[in-house]
Design a protein around this motif. Structure first.
Motif, mmCIF file in Angstrom:
data_model
loop_
_atom_site.group_PDB
_atom_site.id
_atom_site.type_symbol
_atom_site.label_atom_id
_atom_site.label_comp_id
_atom_site.label_asym_id
_atom_site.label_seq_id
_atom_site.Cartn_x
_atom_site.Cartn_y
_atom_site.Cartn_z
ATOM 1 N N GLY A 184 0.871 -1.280 -0.080
ATOM 2 C CA GLY A 184 0.048 -0.193 0.056
ATOM 3 C C GLY A 184 0.744 1.485 0.091
ATOM 4 N N ALA A 185 2.105 1.123 0.450
ATOM 5 C CA ALA A 185 3.076 2.302 0.261
ATOM 6 C C ALA A 185 3.517 2.564 -1.011
ATOM 7 C CB ALA A 185 4.057 2.282 1.139
ATOM 8 N N ASP A 186 3.380 1.726 -2.176
ATOM 9 C CA ASP A 186 3.948 1.874 -3.255
ATOM 10 C C ASP A 186 3.416 3.121 -4.024
ATOM 11 O OD1 ASP A 186 5.723 0.499 -5.550
ATOM 12 O OD2 ASP A 186 3.784 1.002 -6.730
ATOM 13 N N GLU A 187 4.051 3.826 -4.825
ATOM 14 C CA GLU A 187 3.570 4.982 -5.490
ATOM 15 C C GLU A 187 2.640 4.693 -6.554
ATOM 16 O OE1 GLU A 187 6.830 7.420 -6.891
ATOM 17 O OE2 GLU A 187 7.579 7.940 -4.999
ATOM 18 N N ASN A 223 4.201 -0.470 7.814
ATOM 19 C CA ASN A 223 5.168 0.053 7.082
ATOM 20 C C ASN A 223 4.675 -0.065 5.333
ATOM 21 O OD1 ASN A 223 6.069 -2.488 8.136
ATOM 22 N ND2 ASN A 223 7.317 -2.389 6.451
ATOM 23 N N HIS A 224 3.926 -1.369 5.337
ATOM 24 C CA HIS A 224 3.905 -1.505 3.694
ATOM 25 C C HIS A 224 2.511 -0.952 3.724
ATOM 26 C CE1 HIS A 224 6.764 -4.477 3.053
ATOM 27 N NE2 HIS A 224 6.521 -5.138 3.931
ATOM 28 N N ASP A 225 1.937 -0.108 4.425
ATOM 29 C CA ASP A 225 0.820 0.660 4.179
ATOM 30 C C ASP A 225 1.168 2.341 4.067
ATOM 31 O OD1 ASP A 225 -0.979 -1.400 4.573
ATOM 32 O OD2 ASP A 225 -0.739 -1.404 6.892
ATOM 33 N N VAL A 226 1.987 2.713 4.880
ATOM 34 C CA VAL A 226 2.193 4.156 5.193
ATOM 35 C C VAL A 226 3.686 4.423 4.566
ATOM 36 C CG1 VAL A 226 0.213 4.784 6.257
ATOM 37 C CG2 VAL A 226 2.186 4.404 7.520
ATOM 38 N N GLY A 227 4.629 3.535 4.628
ATOM 39 C CA GLY A 227 5.810 3.636 4.432
ATOM 40 C C GLY A 227 6.649 3.541 5.732
ATOM 41 N N HIS A 228 8.102 3.908 5.807
ATOM 42 C CA HIS A 228 8.800 3.845 6.847
ATOM 43 C C HIS A 228 9.923 4.856 6.933
ATOM 44 C CE1 HIS A 228 10.330 -0.024 9.269
ATOM 45 N NE2 HIS A 228 10.406 1.140 10.031
ATOM 46 N N PHE A 229 11.029 4.577 7.385
ATOM 47 C CA PHE A 229 12.006 5.802 7.778
ATOM 48 C C PHE A 229 12.311 6.535 6.372
ATOM 49 C CE2 PHE A 229 13.437 3.124 11.422
ATOM 50 C CZ PHE A 229 12.589 3.781 12.371
ATOM 51 N N PRO A 230 12.739 7.896 6.866
ATOM 52 C CA PRO A 230 13.352 8.393 5.503
ATOM 53 C C PRO A 230 14.573 8.053 5.121
ATOM 54 C CG PRO A 230 13.724 9.864 7.644
ATOM 55 C CD PRO A 230 12.605 8.540 7.778
ATOM 56 N N GLY A 231 15.105 8.098 3.798
ATOM 57 C CA GLY A 231 16.085 7.320 3.192
ATOM 58 C C GLY A 231 15.846 5.741 2.657
ATOM 59 N N MET A 232 14.616 5.456 3.085
ATOM 60 C CA MET A 232 14.318 4.111 2.774
ATOM 61 C C MET A 232 13.494 4.150 1.254
ATOM 62 S SD MET A 232 13.274 1.957 6.179
ATOM 63 C CE MET A 232 14.572 1.291 7.385
ATOM 64 N N ALA A 247 2.984 3.477 14.186
ATOM 65 C CA ALA A 247 4.350 3.211 14.681
ATOM 66 C C ALA A 247 5.400 3.652 13.710
ATOM 67 C CB ALA A 247 4.448 1.821 15.041
ATOM 68 N N LEU A 248 4.943 3.868 12.272
ATOM 69 C CA LEU A 248 5.788 4.482 11.497
ATOM 70 C C LEU A 248 6.193 6.000 11.632
ATOM 71 C CD1 LEU A 248 6.585 2.130 9.989
ATOM 72 C CD2 LEU A 248 4.147 1.878 10.358
ATOM 73 N N LEU A 249 5.543 6.741 12.541
ATOM 74 C CA LEU A 249 5.750 7.826 12.737
ATOM 75 C C LEU A 249 7.107 8.211 13.623
ATOM 76 C CD1 LEU A 249 2.175 9.642 12.991
ATOM 77 C CD2 LEU A 249 3.796 9.524 10.953
ATOM 78 N N PHE A 250 7.189 7.114 14.659
ATOM 79 C CA PHE A 250 8.094 7.373 15.687
ATOM 80 C C PHE A 250 9.466 7.355 14.892
ATOM 81 C CE2 PHE A 250 4.840 5.281 18.566
ATOM 82 C CZ PHE A 250 4.505 6.477 19.282
#
Length: 307
Positions: free
Chosen positions: A47-50, A77-86, A121-124
């Protein structure tokens, strides 16, 4: 109060195997008739794919309609993404897509004498790592949300649900990259838990079911309904299995959590199908998503189990 925690369903219009598993899980849920169902993230396969994120999240949201209006769903993370740089960082577009197609990325509800809090959790760690402006703002807002939810609990015990675990091996561990909370955010989070009678932290993400304790905090890692990790990739102490978790919470603050096997789930091994389900990634696993922390050895598996 009986809460079923489901996690890591990885639903997709291009992956009928995981959809079939979800239908088996849904049938079992209808037999159990819990008071509440909470999904702790990775609703969608990608779900995080462009390009395909819109269709993936819409498909996952439609599948959740079978749970009825009362289900609470958190992002992974597969819904809204993860850390910057990933490869897929949390950003304004991904956060907006989740909210528009699925719903809020956090919650605070009072049920059965408990305060139940759900977090993204992906915001932390977004601010500390130089994340996108929208991600950093969302993280700051979520800290305020959590503090307000805990301050206003009015004597109720608290259960917190989130996609990522607080720790992977032990509470005082260092950086674990992709897997758990970063040390600074973990310390801030645990200080709030210890000050506000948080009795349960329930997460998913690791595809490695485990139930344990740290001091007075019950900790649960829910299994996936979609796939298990390959041999040597497991982070949990309970072996490889699919299913979900049943939490029984009583008004006096008692927590009884147990893993439930779900009839009809077909077990798929990520080490064998990863390249099929994530074809654009390296070896079936997004190298940018995994970060630097790899699988733990047998000696490194969770040791926190003190009363």
């Amino acid at each position: 109060m009986r809460i079923v925690q489901i996690s890591d369903t990885h639903l997709s219009p291009r992956e009928p195997r995981f959809d079939a598993n979800w239908q088996a899980a849904l049938a079992f849920l209808k037999e159990l008739q819990p008071d509440l169902v909470i999904h702790t993230g990775d609703l969608a396969l990608d779900g995080a794919d462009e390009a395909r994120g819109e269709a993936e999240l819409a498909h996952g949201a439609a599948a959740m309609a079978g749970l009825g209006q009362g289900a609470l769903i958190l992002p992974g993370n597969h819904d809204v993404g993860h850390f910057p740089g990933m490869a897929q960082p949390v950003d304004a577009e991904r956060l907006e897509r989740w909210t528009r197609l699925v719903g809020p990325d956090r919650f605070c509800v009072d049920r059965g004498g408990w305060r139940l809090v759900g977090l993204n959790a992906l915001l932390f760690g977004q601010a500390a790592l130089g994340g996108e402006e929208a991600a950093c703002a969302a993280e700051a807002a979520q800290w305020l949300f959590l503090e307000a939810a805990l301050d206003g609990r009015d004597g109720r015990p608290v259960a917190i649900f989130s996609h990522k675990p607080v720790f992977v091996e032990r509470m005082d561990e260092g950086e674990t990259g992709y897997w758990g909370l970063r040390p600074a955010e973990r310390a801030r989070f645990m200080a709030l838990c210890e000050a506000h009678d948080v009795r349960l932290h329930a997460s998913g993400h690791l595809h490695s079911p485990w139930i344990g304790r740290h001091a007075g905090l019950a900790i649960t890692w829910a299994p996936s309904t979609a796939f298990v990790l390959g041999e040597g990739e497991q982070l949990g102490a309970s072996g490889r299995s699919l299913g979900f978790v049943l939490h029984e919470l009583t008004p006096d603050g008692t927590v009884d959590s147990r893993l439930l096997a779900v009839p009809g789930l077909e077990e798929y091994d990520f080490s064998r199908i990863g390249a099929e389900i994530y074809p654009a990634d390296v070896g079936g696993v997004d190298a940018g998503t995994l970060g630097e922390a790899g699988p733990l050895s047998e000696a490194d598996r969770p040791k926190e189990n003190a009363a």
